[in-house]
Design a protein around this motif. Structure first.
Motif, short mmCIF file in Angstrom:
data_model
loop_
_atom_site.label_atom_id
_atom_site.label_comp_id
_atom_site.label_asym_id
_atom_site.label_seq_id
_atom_site.Cartn_x
_atom_site.Cartn_y
_atom_site.Cartn_z
N ILE A 141 59.06 -67.76 8.55
CA ILE A 141 60.28 -66.50 8.74
C ILE A 141 59.86 -65.46 8.31
O ILE A 141 58.66 -65.09 8.14
N ALA A 142 60.24 -64.87 9.29
CA ALA A 142 60.36 -63.31 9.29
C ALA A 142 61.34 -62.44 9.12
O ALA A 142 62.31 -63.05 9.61
N ILE A 143 61.27 -62.13 8.32
CA ILE A 143 62.42 -60.76 7.71
C ILE A 143 62.46 -59.14 8.10
O ILE A 143 61.54 -59.02 7.78
N LEU A 144 63.12 -58.41 9.30
CA LEU A 144 63.30 -57.50 9.59
C LEU A 144 64.11 -56.81 9.22
O LEU A 144 65.46 -56.83 10.11
N ASP A 145 63.44 -55.34 8.89
CA ASP A 145 64.75 -53.96 9.70
C ASP A 145 64.72 -53.45 10.43
O ASP A 145 63.72 -53.86 11.05
N ILE A 146 65.95 -52.84 10.70
CA ILE A 146 66.43 -53.31 11.72
C ILE A 146 65.64 -51.53 12.49
O ILE A 146 64.93 -51.44 13.21
N ASP B 288 59.29 -46.03 13.70
CA ASP B 288 58.17 -46.18 14.83
C ASP B 288 58.29 -47.32 15.95
O ASP B 288 57.65 -47.25 17.34
N GLY B 289 59.99 -47.82 15.67
CA GLY B 289 60.12 -48.39 16.51
C GLY B 289 61.83 -49.22 15.88
O GLY B 289 62.31 -48.68 14.72
N THR B 290 62.00 -50.24 16.06
CA THR B 290 63.36 -51.15 15.50
C THR B 290 62.35 -53.10 15.33
O THR B 290 61.66 -53.29 15.38
N ALA C 184 54.97 -54.91 5.89
CA ALA C 184 54.45 -54.66 6.53
C ALA C 184 55.70 -53.08 6.92
O ALA C 184 57.06 -53.26 5.97
N GLY C 185 55.33 -51.63 6.42
CA GLY C 185 56.20 -51.24 6.70
C GLY C 185 56.25 -50.33 8.06
O GLY C 185 57.57 -49.25 8.06
N SER C 186 56.28 -51.12 8.71
CA SER C 186 56.59 -50.47 10.37
C SER C 186 55.33 -51.19 11.46
O SER C 186 55.33 -52.12 11.65
N LEU C 187 56.29 -51.26 12.38
CA LEU C 187 55.90 -51.80 14.06
C LEU C 187 54.23 -51.80 14.08
O LEU C 187 53.61 -52.90 14.12
N ALA C 188 53.31 -50.64 13.10
CA ALA C 188 52.45 -50.12 13.80
C ALA C 188 52.07 -51.31 12.86
O ALA C 188 50.46 -51.82 13.19
N GLU C 189 52.09 -51.43 10.92
CA GLU C 189 51.20 -51.74 10.84
C GLU C 189 51.66 -53.77 10.93
O GLU C 189 50.69 -53.89 11.27
N PHE C 190 52.92 -54.28 11.61
CA PHE C 190 52.83 -55.11 12.25
C PHE C 190 51.83 -55.28 13.23
O PHE C 190 51.54 -57.08 12.91
N ALA C 191 51.76 -54.97 13.51
CA ALA C 191 51.14 -54.93 14.81
C ALA C 191 49.48 -55.86 14.74
O ALA C 191 48.72 -55.64 15.48
#
Length: 229
Positions: A55-60, A64-66, A40-47
């Motif tokens: 395991i989740a690897i997350l860019d801060i 559209d969020g963090t 996913a490239g954004s908070l919206a795509e993740f949602a």
């Protein structure tokens, strides 16, 4: 970044990163390492994903969020998921914010893929524990509650893996525990059983079974198994 992979494990990994080039590089590395990867490239795509992962690897920094927002959503639904935070911010306060926000590890860019791989391995061993083998119902349950039924031969396999713990289960020990003569047994039967078992787990649960083939030795399970009578 180095792409050398020191140890292969199998996990379902969520990668949330808005830098396309970096995300694709990480995804290629994770796939080469044997993982399943959801991007996913954004908070919206993740949602929109609604995915259960190991395991989740997350860019801060997301458009559209963090990554902290993503971490909080993950923690609210699947508390056992391992979270690795990626960021260009290296201050102590930023690191504390990430860890206090739900991350298990805080990795500062640029980083080496070998370093990320070591963190994934260590984290997966922790969160991948507490699988359950129910001898009465002949079912295997993951730490996340996913489960399949087992044949008698598969049940014996997991009893032996539970006894071995995180150590390698020798192929000869397994064959003899299943009641066969080691010298007369066709090892292709064992290989076929393992292959079918992995496929059935993947088909029924949508995740990878952390059962690793130790070439020339036997098999190992990358999580602890509790046996229930």
């Amino acid at each position: 970044m180095s792409s050398k992979n020191a140890e292969q494990i199998v996990a379902k990994v969520l990668l949330v990163e808005d830098e396309v080039e970096l995300r694709e590089e990480l995804a290629r590395f994770l796939l080469r390492s044997g993982h399943q990867v959801i991007q996913a490239g954004s908070l919206a795509e993740f949602a929109q994903l609604q995915a259960t992962v190991d395991i989740a690897i997350l860019d801060i920094g997301l458009p559209d969020g963090t990554g902290l927002d993503v971490a909080q959503l993950i923690r609210s639904k699947t508390p056992r998921t391992g979270i690795i935070m990626l960021t260009a911010r290296s201050s102590t306060q930023d690191m504390l914010s990430g860890l206090n926000g739900g991350a298990d590890h805080y990795l500062v860019k640029p980083f080496r893929l070998l370093e990320l791989n070591a963190i994934i391995n260590a984290l997966y061993r922790r969160i991948g524990g507490d699988w359950c083998l129910n001898l009465r119902t002949r079912r295997l349950l993951s730490a996340q509650g996913l489960q399949i039924s087992l044949s008698l031969a598969e049940l014996e396999l997991f009893q032996q893996l539970a006894t071995a713990g995180l150590h390698v289960l020798n192929r000869r020990d397994l064959v003899e525990a299943m009641g066969y003569n080691w010298l007369e047994f066709d090892m292709r039967r064992l290989d076929t059983m393992i292959s079918r078992l992995r496929k059935r787990w993947a088909d029924e649960t949508g995740t990878a079974l952390p059962l690793k083939t130790e070439h020339g030795k036997g098999y190992s399970f990358l999580a602890t198994i509790t046996v229930v009578q």
